[in-house]
Design a protein around this motif. Structure first.
Motif, short mmCIF file in Angstrom:
data_model
loop_
_atom_site.label_atom_id
_atom_site.label_comp_id
_atom_site.label_asym_id
_atom_site.label_seq_id
_atom_site.Cartn_x
_atom_site.Cartn_y
_atom_site.Cartn_z
N TRP A 53 0.84 -1.19 0.00
CA TRP A 53 0.00 0.00 0.00
C TRP A 53 0.88 1.24 0.00
O TRP A 53 1.92 1.29 0.66
CB TRP A 53 -0.88 0.03 1.25
CG TRP A 53 -2.03 -0.90 1.21
CD1 TRP A 53 -3.32 -0.61 0.85
CD2 TRP A 53 -2.03 -2.30 1.54
NE1 TRP A 53 -4.10 -1.74 0.93
CE2 TRP A 53 -3.32 -2.79 1.34
CE3 TRP A 53 -1.04 -3.18 1.96
CZ2 TRP A 53 -3.68 -4.11 1.57
CZ3 TRP A 53 -1.38 -4.50 2.18
CH2 TRP A 53 -2.68 -4.96 1.99
N HIS A 54 0.40 2.27 -0.72
CA HIS A 54 1.01 3.59 -0.67
C HIS A 54 0.20 4.37 0.35
O HIS A 54 -1.02 4.47 0.23
CB HIS A 54 0.93 4.26 -2.05
CG HIS A 54 1.38 5.68 -2.04
ND1 HIS A 54 0.51 6.72 -2.10
CD2 HIS A 54 2.63 6.21 -1.96
CE1 HIS A 54 1.18 7.86 -2.07
NE2 HIS A 54 2.46 7.58 -1.98
N VAL A 55 0.88 4.90 1.38
CA VAL A 55 0.18 5.61 2.45
C VAL A 55 0.65 7.05 2.51
O VAL A 55 1.80 7.37 2.19
CB VAL A 55 0.36 4.93 3.82
CG1 VAL A 55 -0.19 3.51 3.79
CG2 VAL A 55 1.80 4.93 4.27
N ILE A 56 -0.28 7.91 2.94
CA ILE A 56 0.00 9.33 3.16
C ILE A 56 -0.47 9.67 4.57
O ILE A 56 -1.56 9.25 4.98
CB ILE A 56 -0.72 10.21 2.12
CG1 ILE A 56 -0.29 9.83 0.70
CG2 ILE A 56 -0.44 11.69 2.40
CD1 ILE A 56 -1.07 10.52 -0.40
N THR A 57 0.36 10.41 5.29
CA THR A 57 0.01 10.80 6.65
C THR A 57 -0.54 12.23 6.67
O THR A 57 -0.46 12.95 5.67
CB THR A 57 1.22 10.71 7.58
OG1 THR A 57 2.19 11.66 7.16
CG2 THR A 57 1.82 9.31 7.59
N SER A 61 3.64 13.14 4.78
CA SER A 61 4.65 12.10 4.57
C SER A 61 4.05 10.96 3.76
O SER A 61 2.88 10.63 3.93
CB SER A 61 5.16 11.56 5.90
OG SER A 61 5.78 12.56 6.65
N GLU A 62 4.86 10.39 2.90
CA GLU A 62 4.41 9.26 2.09
C GLU A 62 5.37 8.10 2.27
O GLU A 62 6.56 8.28 2.47
CB GLU A 62 4.36 9.65 0.61
CG GLU A 62 3.36 10.75 0.33
CD GLU A 62 3.22 11.05 -1.15
OE1 GLU A 62 3.26 10.10 -1.97
OE2 GLU A 62 3.07 12.23 -1.49
N GLU A 63 4.80 6.92 2.19
CA GLU A 63 5.59 5.69 2.37
C GLU A 63 4.88 4.57 1.63
O GLU A 63 3.67 4.59 1.45
CB GLU A 63 5.68 5.36 3.86
CG GLU A 63 6.53 4.17 4.19
CD GLU A 63 8.02 4.47 4.10
OE1 GLU A 63 8.73 3.61 3.56
OE2 GLU A 63 8.45 5.53 4.55
#
Length: 102
Positions: A53-57, A61-63
């Motif tokens: 999964w591509h996550v955004i906070t 921030s992205e991870e």
């Protein structure tokens, strides 16, 4: 060796997860991401060992996170659903959220 699913299978699963299960993507990502305060999550791929999964906070921030299948390695399309449901259930348990019936 990690099983690689056909492109058509991956595309169909991703289309379904990212159209019909956005809340589940977010829940799974919140439960298993090392980043805190995940506000957006998109399933980007998977293989026989894990989903990704591509996550955004909240702070932008992205991870990309990779979450292993709870039941171990898989090789067949029906097993993908089983493992995503298991991840959802594990995420609910980890976050103290009541899981919906499957």
């Amino acid at each position: 060796m990690t099983h690689v699913f056909d492109d058509d299978v991956v595309a169909a699963v991703l289309r379904h997860m990212n159209a019909d299960h956005l809340d589940d993507n977010l829940l799974i990502s919140r439960a298993f991401s090392p980043l805190g305060d995940v506000v957006s999550a998109t399933m980007t791929t998977f293989d026989g060992d894990a989903g990704q999964w591509h996550v955004i906070t909240a702070d932008g921030s992205e991870e990309v996170i990779r979450v292993p299948w709870p039941g171990g390695s898989i090789t067949a399309r029906p097993e993908v659903r089983r493992e995503i449901v298991a991840l959802y259930d594990a995420a609910c348990a980890r976050l103290g959220v009541e899981a919906r019936p499957h």
